[in-house]
Design a protein around this motif. Structure first.
Motif, PDB file in Angstrom:
ATOM      1  N   TRP A   1       0.847  -1.194   0.000  1.00 55.80           N
ATOM      2  CA  TRP A   1       0.000   0.000   0.000  1.00 55.80           C
ATOM      3  C   TRP A   1       0.881   1.242   0.000  1.00 55.80           C
ATOM      4  CZ3 TRP A   1      -4.258  -2.020  -1.323  1.00 55.80           C
ATOM      5  CH2 TRP A   1      -4.789  -3.153  -0.710  1.00 55.80           C
TER       6      TRP A   1
ATOM      7  N   TRP B   1      -0.128  -1.760  -7.946  1.00 58.48           N
ATOM      8  CA  TRP B   1      -1.413  -2.420  -7.736  1.00 58.48           C
ATOM      9  C   TRP B   1      -1.730  -3.468  -8.805  1.00 58.48           C
ATOM     10  CZ3 TRP B   1      -4.357  -4.096  -4.295  1.00 58.48           C
ATOM     11  CH2 TRP B   1      -5.688  -4.447  -4.552  1.00 58.48           C
TER      12      TRP B   1
ATOM     13  N   ARG C   1      -8.372  -6.525  -2.664  1.00 58.45           N
ATOM     14  CA  ARG C   1      -9.077  -5.511  -3.460  1.00 58.45           C
ATOM     15  C   ARG C   1     -10.262  -4.934  -2.696  1.00 58.45           C
ATOM     16  NH1 ARG C   1     -10.915 -10.460  -5.176  1.00 58.45           N
ATOM     17  NH2 ARG C   1     -13.169 -10.659  -5.642  1.00 58.45           N
TER      18      ARG C   1
ATOM     19  N   ARG D   1      -8.802  -2.077  -0.293  1.00 64.37           N
ATOM     20  CA  ARG D   1      -7.841  -1.122  -0.857  1.00 64.37           C
ATOM     21  C   ARG D   1      -8.168   0.316  -0.450  1.00 64.37           C
ATOM     22  NH1 ARG D   1      -6.990   1.216  -6.427  1.00 64.37           N
ATOM     23  NH2 ARG D   1      -4.748   1.624  -6.560  1.00 64.37           N
TER      24      ARG D   1
END
Length: 303
Positions: free
Chosen positions: A183, A248, A265, A268
């Motif tokens: 992230w 990503w 997902r 996210r």
């Protein structure tokens, strides 16, 4: 002292059992394997077996749901276990204390408070929302007493390898190597300290002011991955770590082959925008504050 039955001996259940044991309570830990910390009664049982859980929770003051099935199994594993918990709580009269999370809110603008609607459209997160709504309906009908304690991403001593601030973060940091992130490194994020989670669960179980509503675990102001790494490096007297963020599209492709990665997902949004917990309600009501961040990080690094 009271009798407390904790289902689950993972990163939260173990802290909770240890805290309650050290306070002199009668503690039983229930898991499929019969694991748990020393000094408590350990029982192997299928949590979805309502009759068995009812037997184990008989005479208990509090029954804690600290179970955490794999994300990709929530749709199948949670409903029978949730029904077992409410059945056992109703039959024996124990306060049902549910360890919750923030997923059911879905994406929100601004700090999260407990009065937000459980608006996530994700089927797995809807399961968690329904667990709370069903239990609350039983509470409001006078059939059980229940509360839910919700935290953000956990860190601290005993954190599992799924923790974003666990070994995959700490190992490279200690070794002076680049930390690989999935992230962005600079987005503010709330982190909840594991001993604070356990303490909040114990408080919610024994104070009737907690019953009939959800609460957020006392949590410090949000910090990004980079800020957390900088604080840890300062404690270790080392240079600030370097970071590398996986693109990503690479993560999406990996998720086709690894179920857990495929689930990312759905969360996210929690890391691409500020993800901030407001825990002022718990702090004000019960007169507690989160463990200061640097103190929590020192304990995390000492393990």
């Amino acid at each position: 002292m009271g009798k407390h039955v904790i289902v689950g001996s993972g990163q939260v259940g173990t802290h909770l059992a240890t805290q309650l044991r050290d306070q002199g309570h009668d503690v039983t830990v229930v898991t499929r394997s019969g694991s748990g910390p020393e000094g408590v009664r350990k029982v192997a049982a299928d949590v979805a077996d309502a009759a068995r859980l009812t037997e184990l929770a008989g005479g208990a003051d509090a029954l804690y749901n600290c179970v955490n099935p794999k994300y990709h199994r929530w749709l199948t594993d949670w409903p029978p276990m949730a029904a077992s918990f409410t059945t056992a709580a109703e039959a024996g009269g124990a306060v049902l204390v549910m360890l919750g999370n923030l997923y059911a809110y879905g994406p929100v603008a601004g700090p999260m408070t407990e009065d937000l609607p459980l608006a996530s459209a994700n089927p797995k997160f809807r399961v968690r929302a329904k667990m709370w709504q069903d239990a609350l309906a039983l509470h409001e009908a006078g059939r059980i007493r229940v509360t839910e304690v919700r935290g953000s991403d956990f860190f601290g001593p005993g954190a599992t390898d799924q923790s974003y601030l666990g070994d995959r973060f700490l190992g490279p940091l200690r070794a002076g190597k680049t930390i690989q992130l999935i992230w962005p490194a600079d987005v503010p994020h709330s982190w909840t300290y594991l001993p604070d989670v356990a303490a909040a669960l114990a408080t919610a179980a024994t104070d009737e002011r907690a019953w009939g509503r959800p609460w957020h675990v006392p949590t410090n102001d949000p910090l990004s991955f980079r800020q957390m790494g900088a604080r840890m490096a300062a404690i270790l007297d080392r240079p600030e770590p370097r970071y590398s963020v996986l693109p990503w599209p690479v993560m999406r492709a990996a998720g086709l082959f690894v179920p857990l990665l495929g689930e990312l997902r759905h969360v996210r949004y929690q890391f691409t925008d500020p993800f901030v917990v407001d825990s002022s309600a718990f702090q004000t009501t019960f007169g507690v504050t989160p463990t200061p961040m640097d103190e929590a990080l020192k304990a995390t690094l000492a393990r």
